[in-house]
Design an enzyme around this catalytic site. Structure first.
Site, PDB file in Angstrom:
ATOM      1  N   ASP A  75       0.915  -1.261   0.044  1.00 48.70           N
ATOM      2  CA  ASP A  75      -0.016  -0.007   0.018  1.00 48.70           C
ATOM      3  C   ASP A  75       0.960   1.275   0.055  1.00 48.70           C
ATOM      4  O   ASP A  75       2.079   1.323   0.264  1.00 48.70           O
ATOM      5  CB  ASP A  75      -0.934  -0.104   1.133  1.00 48.70           C
ATOM      6  CG  ASP A  75      -0.330  -0.051   2.429  1.00 48.70           C
ATOM      7  OD1 ASP A  75       0.799  -0.980   2.717  1.00 48.70           O
ATOM      8  OD2 ASP A  75      -0.428   0.600   3.780  1.00 48.70           O
ATOM      9  N   ASP A 105       8.553   4.212  -1.366  1.00 48.05           N
ATOM     10  CA  ASP A 105       8.232   3.713  -0.286  1.00 48.05           C
ATOM     11  C   ASP A 105       6.921   2.816  -0.605  1.00 48.05           C
ATOM     12  O   ASP A 105       5.718   3.272  -0.404  1.00 48.05           O
ATOM     13  CB  ASP A 105       7.476   4.870   0.726  1.00 48.05           C
ATOM     14  CG  ASP A 105       7.131   4.483   1.906  1.00 48.05           C
ATOM     15  OD1 ASP A 105       7.279   3.080   2.266  1.00 48.05           O
ATOM     16  OD2 ASP A 105       6.311   5.271   2.533  1.00 48.05           O
ATOM     17  N   GLU A 137       0.120  -1.272   5.592  1.00 45.87           N
ATOM     18  CA  GLU A 137       0.973  -0.953   6.406  1.00 45.87           C
ATOM     19  C   GLU A 137       1.126   0.443   6.856  1.00 45.87           C
ATOM     20  O   GLU A 137       1.174   0.801   7.972  1.00 45.87           O
ATOM     21  CB  GLU A 137       2.588  -1.332   5.731  1.00 45.87           C
ATOM     22  CG  GLU A 137       3.828  -0.810   6.804  1.00 45.87           C
ATOM     23  CD  GLU A 137       4.316   0.494   6.691  1.00 45.87           C
ATOM     24  OE1 GLU A 137       4.992   0.812   7.502  1.00 45.87           O
ATOM     25  OE2 GLU A 137       3.885   1.306   5.767  1.00 45.87           O
ATOM     26  N   GLU A 138       0.610   1.511   5.915  1.00 47.59           N
ATOM     27  CA  GLU A 138       0.362   2.631   6.147  1.00 47.59           C
ATOM     28  C   GLU A 138      -0.772   3.099   7.221  1.00 47.59           C
ATOM     29  O   GLU A 138      -0.770   4.226   7.597  1.00 47.59           O
ATOM     30  CB  GLU A 138       0.119   3.567   4.831  1.00 47.59           C
ATOM     31  CG  GLU A 138       1.480   3.409   3.880  1.00 47.59           C
ATOM     32  CD  GLU A 138       2.750   3.943   4.327  1.00 47.59           C
ATOM     33  OE1 GLU A 138       2.769   4.608   5.424  1.00 47.59           O
ATOM     34  OE2 GLU A 138       3.499   4.174   3.419  1.00 47.59           O
ATOM     35  N   HIS A 359       5.939   9.966   1.288  1.00 49.41           N
ATOM     36  CA  HIS A 359       4.758  10.483   1.525  1.00 49.41           C
ATOM     37  C   HIS A 359       4.674  11.888   0.741  1.00 49.41           C
ATOM     38  O   HIS A 359       3.892  12.459   1.132  1.00 49.41           O
ATOM     39  CB  HIS A 359       4.624  10.549   3.035  1.00 49.41           C
ATOM     40  CG  HIS A 359       4.307   9.239   3.725  1.00 49.41           C
ATOM     41  ND1 HIS A 359       3.925   9.237   4.890  1.00 49.41           N
ATOM     42  CD2 HIS A 359       4.688   7.856   3.329  1.00 49.41           C
ATOM     43  CE1 HIS A 359       4.107   7.782   5.203  1.00 49.41           C
ATOM     44  NE2 HIS A 359       4.511   7.172   4.175  1.00 49.41           N
TER      45      HIS A 359
END
Length: 390
Positions: A75, A105, A137-138, A359
């Site tokens: 994700d 990421d 995970e995020e 991000h």
């Protein structure tokens, strides 16, 4: 096609899957499973409780304990309200960098492992190689926790895990925990001209946030003397506060999204106990004096353990041999590493790219970093091919 070209082609395909945590990752998981099956891996897909996502756990080599896990999350974070220079889900190459959401990421690492899978499959001998690709995970490492339960039930205990988060190929053997929460306030709506006739959920949420932020100094003072982290104390962060319906309406509901990054378990308990006491002693009695059904509810999004540095760590020793790095370090950001460590595995975090790009708009992965990752995996293959070396 060499492995670097293949990695870039695979990464381009992976970036095209918009696997934001709010969306499904099933198409990308199926794509990756196909590549691994083509390489000879045995693939297991484990659906999330909601059925819209899945973990992928693939194995090359004998079914036995003590294997090596290459792990990454599928994700990515949202792109809304970010000023991208190009389509975030169409990978672009500019100035020896690969741009797109998830490039560093952490789809770059995943692409490298998939590109190397055929060669690794030919080199595996006595030590099993696993690929673990997770969901969510995020938003709390939900997929990794689900996968950990599955591995326990299977009775499978790999020996080491390499988590390919962006570390610029540095070896990381410690990081803080990451605890994420949502606190929901339910009050009583009313006309804004008569505030005493309602319970303003936003006002109580603000007082809650004020109390939470007031704990910062206590947490700073509790920092362990030998804490290796930067900053060395447990941190708290308020990510979002939302509520209300209009300027002239007493807000009936509000929501606070917040997190803390504990350096020690006692800090987490201090924060939660202090908030609970504050709610029970002050906020709830005042709210319920006007509206008996008023409430404050704490939802646990995820409580992910940190990665604890240890004197003996086979993963650190092996990755040091593979990369040539002689030192390890710690970071403040969280990963799934602590979940694997809790299973009894030796774990390090090491992957291409920098967390400074994660991000953000125009996220990128330097091609040179991807090449370094491939070199590490090529050396891992040589090590797997020599039973005396693993």
């Amino acid at each position: 096609m060499d492995t670097l070209q293949r990695s870039r082609a695979i990464l381009k395909d992976l970036i095209a899957y918009p696997t934001i945590s709010a969306l499904s990752n099933l198409d990308m998981i199926a794509h990756m499973a196909g590549l691994l099956e083509d390489a000879g891996a045995r693939c297991d897909l484990y659906a999330s409780p909601c059925g819209t996502k899945a973990n992928l756990f693939a194995t090359i080599g004998p079914e036995r304990d003590g294997g090596i896990v290459l792990s990454g999350h599928s994700d990515v974070v949202p792109v809304a309200q970010q000023p991208w220079s190009s389509d975030p889900f169409v990978m672009e190459e500019r100035d020896d960098r690969l741009y797109g959401r998830g490039t560093c990421d952490m789809k770059g690492f995943i692409a490298a492992t998939l590109a190397m899978a055929p060669a690794l499959a030919e080199q595996v001998r006595d030590r099993t190689l696993h690929f673990a690709f997770t969901y969510d995970e995020e938003v709390g490492c939900l997929g990794a926790q689900h996968l950990a339960d599955i591995l326990k039930n299977r009775g499978l205990t790999p020996g080491i895990a390499i988590i390919g988060e962006p570390t610029e190929m540095r070896i990381i053997d410690g990081h803080k925990g990451c605890h994420e929460y949502t606190t929901r306030f339910t009050g009583l709506a009313g006309h804004g001209s008569c505030p005493d006739h309602g319970v303003n959920a936003v006002e109580y949420a603000v007082r809650y946030v004020h109390h939470l932020l007031g704990l910062k100094d206590r947490l700073r003072a509790r920092a362990p003397a030998q804490s290796p982290f930067d900053p060395p104390w447990t941190t708290v962060n308020v990510g979002a506060l939302a509520g209300g319906v209009a300027h002239n309406v007493i807000a009936p509901t509000a929501q606070v999204d917040w997190e803390m990054r504990p350096v020690q378990a006692g800090d987490a308990q201090l924060v939660l106990s202090s908030l609970q006491e504050f709610c029970e002693r002050e906020l709830l009695p005042q709210m319920r004096a006007v509206h008996p059904d008023a409430s404050i509810l704490l939802d646990i999004v995820g409580e992910v353990a940190g990665l604890t540095p240890t004197d003996e760590n086979e993963a650190r020793r092996i990755v040091s041999q593979l990369t040539g790095a002689t030192n390890s370090d710690v970071v403040a950001f969280g990963t799934e590493a602590g979940i694997f460590q809790a299973l009894g595995m030796d774990v390090v975090v090491c992957g291409p790219g920098s967390i400074e790009q994660a991000h953000k708009a125009d996220e990128f992965l330097a091609i040179e970093q991807l090449a370094q990752c491939l070199t590490m995996l090529e050396r891992l293959g040589a090590k797997l091919a020599d039973p005396a070396d693993t």
